[in-house]
Design an enzyme around this catalytic site. Sequence first.
Site, PDB file in Angstrom:
ATOM      1  N   ASP A  28      88.369  -8.951  94.561  1.00 26.96           N
ATOM      2  CA  ASP A  28      89.037  -9.153  95.850  1.00 26.96           C
ATOM      3  C   ASP A  28      90.317  -9.955  95.634  1.00 26.96           C
ATOM      4  O   ASP A  28      90.256 -11.127  95.253  1.00 26.96           O
ATOM      5  CB  ASP A  28      88.084  -9.891  96.787  1.00 26.96           C
ATOM      6  CG  ASP A  28      88.572  -9.890  98.220  1.00 26.96           C
ATOM      7  OD1 ASP A  28      89.690  -9.397  98.465  1.00 26.96           O
ATOM      8  OD2 ASP A  28      87.843 -10.384  99.090  1.00 26.96           O
ATOM      9  N   ASP A  29      91.450  -9.330  95.845  1.00 27.70           N
ATOM     10  CA  ASP A  29      92.761  -9.998  95.726  1.00 27.70           C
ATOM     11  C   ASP A  29      93.166 -10.302  94.279  1.00 27.70           C
ATOM     12  O   ASP A  29      93.998 -11.182  94.040  1.00 27.70           O
ATOM     13  CB  ASP A  29      92.834 -11.320  96.522  1.00 27.70           C
ATOM     14  CG  ASP A  29      92.662 -11.140  98.024  1.00 27.70           C
ATOM     15  OD1 ASP A  29      92.423 -10.002  98.468  1.00 27.70           O
ATOM     16  OD2 ASP A  29      92.784 -12.153  98.749  1.00 27.70           O
ATOM     17  N   CYS A  31      92.192  -6.321 102.842  1.00 30.08           N
ATOM     18  CA  CYS A  31      90.778  -6.009 102.564  1.00 30.08           C
ATOM     19  C   CYS A  31      90.168  -4.883 103.389  1.00 30.08           C
ATOM     20  O   CYS A  31      89.713  -3.879 102.836  1.00 30.08           O
ATOM     21  CB  CYS A  31      89.932  -7.263 102.775  1.00 30.08           C
ATOM     22  SG  CYS A  31      90.414  -8.646 101.741  1.00 30.08           S
ATOM     23  N   ARG A  89      89.148  -1.170 101.819  1.00 26.77           N
ATOM     24  CA  ARG A  89      87.745  -0.829 101.549  1.00 26.77           C
ATOM     25  C   ARG A  89      87.314   0.413 102.326  1.00 26.77           C
ATOM     26  O   ARG A  89      86.524   1.228 101.828  1.00 26.77           O
ATOM     27  CB  ARG A  89      86.847  -2.023 101.910  1.00 26.77           C
ATOM     28  CG  ARG A  89      86.963  -3.128 100.885  1.00 26.77           C
ATOM     29  CD  ARG A  89      86.734  -4.513 101.459  1.00 26.77           C
ATOM     30  NE  ARG A  89      87.336  -5.475 100.555  1.00 26.77           N
ATOM     31  CZ  ARG A  89      86.697  -6.080  99.569  1.00 26.77           C
ATOM     32  NH1 ARG A  89      85.415  -5.877  99.390  1.00 26.77           N
ATOM     33  NH2 ARG A  89      87.336  -6.910  98.766  1.00 26.77           N
ATOM     34  N   LYS A 124      80.921  -8.309  98.992  1.00 31.05           N
ATOM     35  CA  LYS A 124      81.655  -8.348 100.260  1.00 31.05           C
ATOM     36  C   LYS A 124      81.711  -6.955 100.882  1.00 31.05           C
ATOM     37  O   LYS A 124      82.086  -5.998 100.212  1.00 31.05           O
ATOM     38  CB  LYS A 124      83.070  -8.867  99.972  1.00 31.05           C
ATOM     39  CG  LYS A 124      84.006  -8.825 101.172  1.00 31.05           C
ATOM     40  CD  LYS A 124      85.313  -9.498 100.803  1.00 31.05           C
ATOM     41  CE  LYS A 124      86.374  -9.287 101.854  1.00 31.05           C
ATOM     42  NZ  LYS A 124      87.611 -10.016 101.556  1.00 31.05           N
ATOM     43  N   HIS A 138      82.891  -6.208 104.674  1.00 29.54           N
ATOM     44  CA  HIS A 138      84.129  -6.277 105.457  1.00 29.54           C
ATOM     45  C   HIS A 138      84.507  -4.969 106.187  1.00 29.54           C
ATOM     46  O   HIS A 138      85.680  -4.692 106.404  1.00 29.54           O
ATOM     47  CB  HIS A 138      85.314  -6.750 104.588  1.00 29.54           C
ATOM     48  CG  HIS A 138      86.246  -7.636 105.367  1.00 29.54           C
ATOM     49  ND1 HIS A 138      87.382  -8.205 104.845  1.00 29.54           N
ATOM     50  CD2 HIS A 138      86.198  -8.034 106.662  1.00 29.54           C
ATOM     51  CE1 HIS A 138      87.985  -8.923 105.759  1.00 29.54           C
ATOM     52  NE2 HIS A 138      87.280  -8.832 106.881  1.00 29.54           N
ATOM     53  N   SER A 162      85.140 -11.847 104.659  1.00 33.20           N
ATOM     54  CA  SER A 162      85.849 -12.688 103.681  1.00 33.20           C
ATOM     55  C   SER A 162      85.239 -14.084 103.601  1.00 33.20           C
ATOM     56  O   SER A 162      84.760 -14.627 104.601  1.00 33.20           O
ATOM     57  CB  SER A 162      87.336 -12.798 104.034  1.00 33.20           C
ATOM     58  OG  SER A 162      87.931 -11.546 103.909  1.00 33.20           O
ATOM     59  N   HIS A 207      89.225 -13.977  95.934  1.00 32.60           N
ATOM     60  CA  HIS A 207      89.782 -14.298  97.256  1.00 32.60           C
ATOM     61  C   HIS A 207      89.588 -15.799  97.481  1.00 32.60           C
ATOM     62  O   HIS A 207      88.502 -16.329  97.204  1.00 32.60           O
ATOM     63  CB  HIS A 207      89.003 -13.484  98.296  1.00 32.60           C
ATOM     64  CG  HIS A 207      89.539 -13.513  99.692  1.00 32.60           C
ATOM     65  ND1 HIS A 207      89.530 -14.655 100.457  1.00 32.60           N
ATOM     66  CD2 HIS A 207      90.093 -12.539 100.458  1.00 32.60           C
ATOM     67  CE1 HIS A 207      90.061 -14.378 101.653  1.00 32.60           C
ATOM     68  NE2 HIS A 207      90.417 -13.090 101.674  1.00 32.60           N
ATOM     69  N   ASP A 265      90.847  -4.735  95.429  1.00 34.28           N
ATOM     70  CA  ASP A 265      91.082  -4.128  96.756  1.00 34.28           C
ATOM     71  C   ASP A 265      92.527  -4.223  97.221  1.00 34.28           C
ATOM     72  O   ASP A 265      92.957  -3.469  98.092  1.00 34.28           O
ATOM     73  CB  ASP A 265      90.150  -4.748  97.805  1.00 34.28           C
ATOM     74  CG  ASP A 265      90.501  -6.197  98.127  1.00 34.28           C
ATOM     75  OD1 ASP A 265      91.064  -6.907  97.262  1.00 34.28           O
ATOM     76  OD2 ASP A 265      90.211  -6.625  99.265  1.00 34.28           O
ATOM     77  N   ASN A 266      93.267  -5.186  96.669  1.00 32.56           N
ATOM     78  CA  ASN A 266      94.698  -5.347  97.013  1.00 32.56           C
ATOM     79  C   ASN A 266      95.286  -6.359  96.046  1.00 32.56           C
ATOM     80  O   ASN A 266      94.559  -6.956  95.246  1.00 32.56           O
ATOM     81  CB  ASN A 266      94.898  -5.776  98.484  1.00 32.56           C
ATOM     82  CG  ASN A 266      94.095  -6.997  98.886  1.00 32.56           C
ATOM     83  OD1 ASN A 266      93.143  -6.904  99.660  1.00 32.56           O
ATOM     84  ND2 ASN A 266      94.439  -8.154  98.345  1.00 32.56           N
ATOM     85  N   LYS A 301      99.615  -9.195  97.983  1.00 28.61           N
ATOM     86  CA  LYS A 301      98.723  -8.835  99.094  1.00 28.61           C
ATOM     87  C   LYS A 301      99.470  -8.797 100.423  1.00 28.61           C
ATOM     88  O   LYS A 301     100.278  -9.678 100.701  1.00 28.61           O
ATOM     89  CB  LYS A 301      97.603  -9.878  99.174  1.00 28.61           C
ATOM     90  CG  LYS A 301      96.693  -9.743 100.378  1.00 28.61           C
ATOM     91  CD  LYS A 301      95.559 -10.746 100.316  1.00 28.61           C
ATOM     92  CE  LYS A 301      94.693 -10.650 101.574  1.00 28.61           C
ATOM     93  NZ  LYS A 301      93.452 -11.440 101.452  1.00 28.61           N
TER      94      LYS A 301
HETATM   95 MG    MG Z   1      91.307  -8.398  99.367  1.00 28.07          MG
END
Ligand code: MG
Length: 468
Positions: A44-45, A84, A88, A141, A143, A166, A240, A292-293, A313
């Site tokens: 994540d991130d 996010c 996803r 996660k 989300h 998150s 994240h 994811d980003n 992001k």
């Molecule tokens: Mg993310």
Amino acid sequence: MRILNTQMLAITGLLSLGITGVRNIHAAEKLNPSKPNFIIILADDMGYGDVGIFGHPTIKTPNLDRMASEGQKWTNFYVAAPVCTPSRAGLLTGRLPVRTGMCSEKRRVLFPDSKGGLPENEMTIASALKTTGYATACIGKWHLGHLPQYAPNAHGFDYYFGIPYSNDMDATSLKPNRLESILNPRPEYFIVPLMRNSEIIERPADQTTITKRYTLEAIKFIKQNKQMPFFLYLAHSMPHVPLFRSREFENKSLRGVYGDVIEELDWSVGEILKSLKENGLDENTLVVFTSDNGPWLVFQDQGGSAGLLSGGKGGTWEGGMREPTIMHWTGKLKPGVVMDIATTMDLLPTFASLAHVILPNDRIYDGYDISPVLFGTGKDPREVVYYYRDTQVYAIRKGDYKAHFITQPEYGSEIATIQDPPLLFNLNIDPSEKHNVADQFPKVIAEMEKILEKHRAGIMTVENQLEK
Ligand code: MG
């Protein structure tokens, strides 16, 4: 066949929930031994530049590096959105978030007070694979909506273990202020729930052990389902912010706390690959690692790095949406660097093709079956990447070129700038998007404008899930 599938689905559900007394059915479940297992490990991130093999000078990622050297390092791999929730939704449905209502300008992601989520009629990778007898688990996660009708168990996953949104949400008044609470976090500042299926088992989740516990759950699922095809979606909550890591990883990395967190994720990848080998599954399992980003740059050294890419992001420069991606399948993939263009939305059609699932033809897919690229047997089916920020196309890539029609800083109050004529970059020559070549290639600009116009005309308005 339909009846058989229904029986298999029921059995699959029981097995993955750990219900005993049906073990004799395992042999019958091996009806399709050729069906591969699929594992997606989603950070994540994490930024494009945060992995050793993608160029980070001080973060040690020996397991990801080995995964890439035994498998494939993909250098032009994108996500569906730079934040996010929509990212996803795109990954799991193979569809642009604008088609599923999972993006918005008003609220860029889902929040604990949101009433919406991934609509019931959307098919996920899990629900598609379940039609052919796969065991499925989502660990980490989610989300995509925390209310029961949107939760993983409602979208094809037999089993869920994780934090449903998150890890910086559900902030308490204990925190000094947002920035301080994130840069010097304690688990009790964020009363996020840890769930097993629909039950909250811990609140606030002890985030210091979250990467370790997700990993142990993933390994348990692999072992429990080694006799049948499975899909494991391991979506880490890290890196994240707020950043947390286990005691064993504290102050280990030269890159500070962010490096500690990545090094624990790397340990986790190593444990997953080791478990596949120990259970004799590595030659029948495709493992995909991505993020994811891009990195959340506003958090300074507690956010990651997109390396040589611009932005991060939240935005549509390369750093927001091009991700460090590695694919691994012992004995099946020719090791090397893959420079073909692909996206997370291609995973659903690719997995469906490998598992012989026929996808319903009542919807538009934005993904392609990229197995010809994976196995080196054919041409990349993807020509175009759309860079969406929320509900609008900000940029388009076709082949070497990327045109920015709209630009905007990732975060903050500055409004969007319409670029007319669009900015144009040759991403192979200039991956950092520094040298605008629009005036040299008017034909490329004209072609990009046509692609944009045609694409926009094909997007229908659907109910917005993030504004509910
Ligand atoms: Mg993310």
